[in-house]
Design an enzyme around this catalytic site. Sequence first.
Site, PDB file in Angstrom:
ATOM      1  N   GLY A 158       0.809  -1.202   0.000  1.00 29.95           N
ATOM      2  CA  GLY A 158       0.000   0.000   0.000  1.00 29.95           C
ATOM      3  C   GLY A 158       0.842   1.251   0.000  1.00 29.95           C
ATOM      4  CG  ASP A 159      -1.004   5.063  -0.481  1.00 31.32           C
ATOM      5  OD1 ASP A 159      -0.612   4.819  -1.632  1.00 31.32           O
ATOM      6  OD2 ASP A 159      -2.133   5.537  -0.232  1.00 31.32           O
ATOM      7  N   GLY A 160       2.000   2.954   2.438  1.00 35.73           N
ATOM      8  CA  GLY A 160       3.124   2.912   3.368  1.00 35.73           C
ATOM      9  C   GLY A 160       4.347   2.284   2.742  1.00 35.73           C
ATOM     10  CG  LEU A 195       4.218   4.690  -3.248  1.00 40.07           C
ATOM     11  CD1 LEU A 195       4.194   6.048  -2.583  1.00 40.07           C
ATOM     12  CD2 LEU A 195       5.419   4.535  -4.163  1.00 40.07           C
ATOM     13  CG  ASP A 209       2.424  21.293 -11.493  1.00 41.57           C
ATOM     14  OD1 ASP A 209       3.068  20.673 -10.616  1.00 41.57           O
ATOM     15  OD2 ASP A 209       1.323  21.824 -11.274  1.00 41.57           O
ATOM     16  CG  LEU A 267       4.305  25.123  -9.377  1.00 42.02           C
ATOM     17  CD1 LEU A 267       3.310  25.986 -10.143  1.00 42.02           C
ATOM     18  CD2 LEU A 267       5.143  25.982  -8.437  1.00 42.02           C
ATOM     19  CD  GLU A 322       3.916   5.440   6.572  1.00 40.92           C
ATOM     20  OE1 GLU A 322       4.641   5.115   7.533  1.00 40.92           O
ATOM     21  OE2 GLU A 322       2.877   4.832   6.235  1.00 40.92           O
TER      22      GLU A 322
END
Length: 300
Positions: free
Chosen positions: A67-69, A71, A219, A221, A275
């Site tokens: 998951g995002d952790g 990643l 971009d 930003l 996180e």
Amino acid sequence: MTSEITLFVNPTAGRGRGAHAAQPAASALRAAGFAVRTVSGENAEEALTRARAAVADGTGALVAVGGDGMLNLALQAVAGTGTPLGLVAVGTGNDFARALGLPLRDPAAAGRVLAEALKEGRLREIDLGQANGHWFGAVLASGFDSRVNDRGNRMRWPKGRLRYDLAMLAELAAFRPYPYRITLDDGDVQEVEATLVAVGNGPSYGGGMRICPGADLTDGLFDVTVVGNCGRATLLKVFPSVYRGTHVEHPKVTVFRAAKVELAAEGITGYADGERLGPLPLTARCIPGALRVVGPRDRP
């Protein structure tokens, strides 16, 4: 590019879901002619050390499975190195993979996309955020949402998503806006009462909540979404529209764009990609082209 690919796996996540998901991804890569090895660890620190060693040894790509952790941990190993990052997104949030248009919770499909993209050399350079020396791909959150995270992390019962639902109800009961000091690109300090401030390299967090719907990974930003001083009733009314990204049309919501963002507020913790970074103040910088990703054929 070397033909050896490294799968970066957390075997303990999701009751072994990460290790299980690695198998079809590895099969797809091997079928395409790549050699595959797996690295993991007993804890995040050990796993990161092994991932960094694989990058230093010249692996052709580091593929985060989880998951995002997971990643976010992988970003700490590959950001700024030129080593491509692949994703097999099998977590509950998967917001970074969602921003890239990659398959979600389908490890076989993700493996096929990775194999095809690596064979064709289809890589994309994208921006990353950096705060307190920590890289992040999607959103740095602070305010009401990070207070919910804080409370949920302190709770030992119940388990799973319900814990954070209860934490949200508790934070709503004690809800109040927070006095922020916000500085954009070394400009003047803005003192505002805000419910939350989200710094988005990518558009979403929390499993598809499009808190920064206009954020673009290429971009240079951030999109900075400031939800201003609003009461519980307004917050509850606006909250469902976050999934569509239409909350930015509400008069209490303001969006800024900046390459550098300084946030200060008492008693507020910053979270990036879910996180914990630590208490504010924090300074976030958008680093253009900091990451090479193994991407799908079409741009998201």
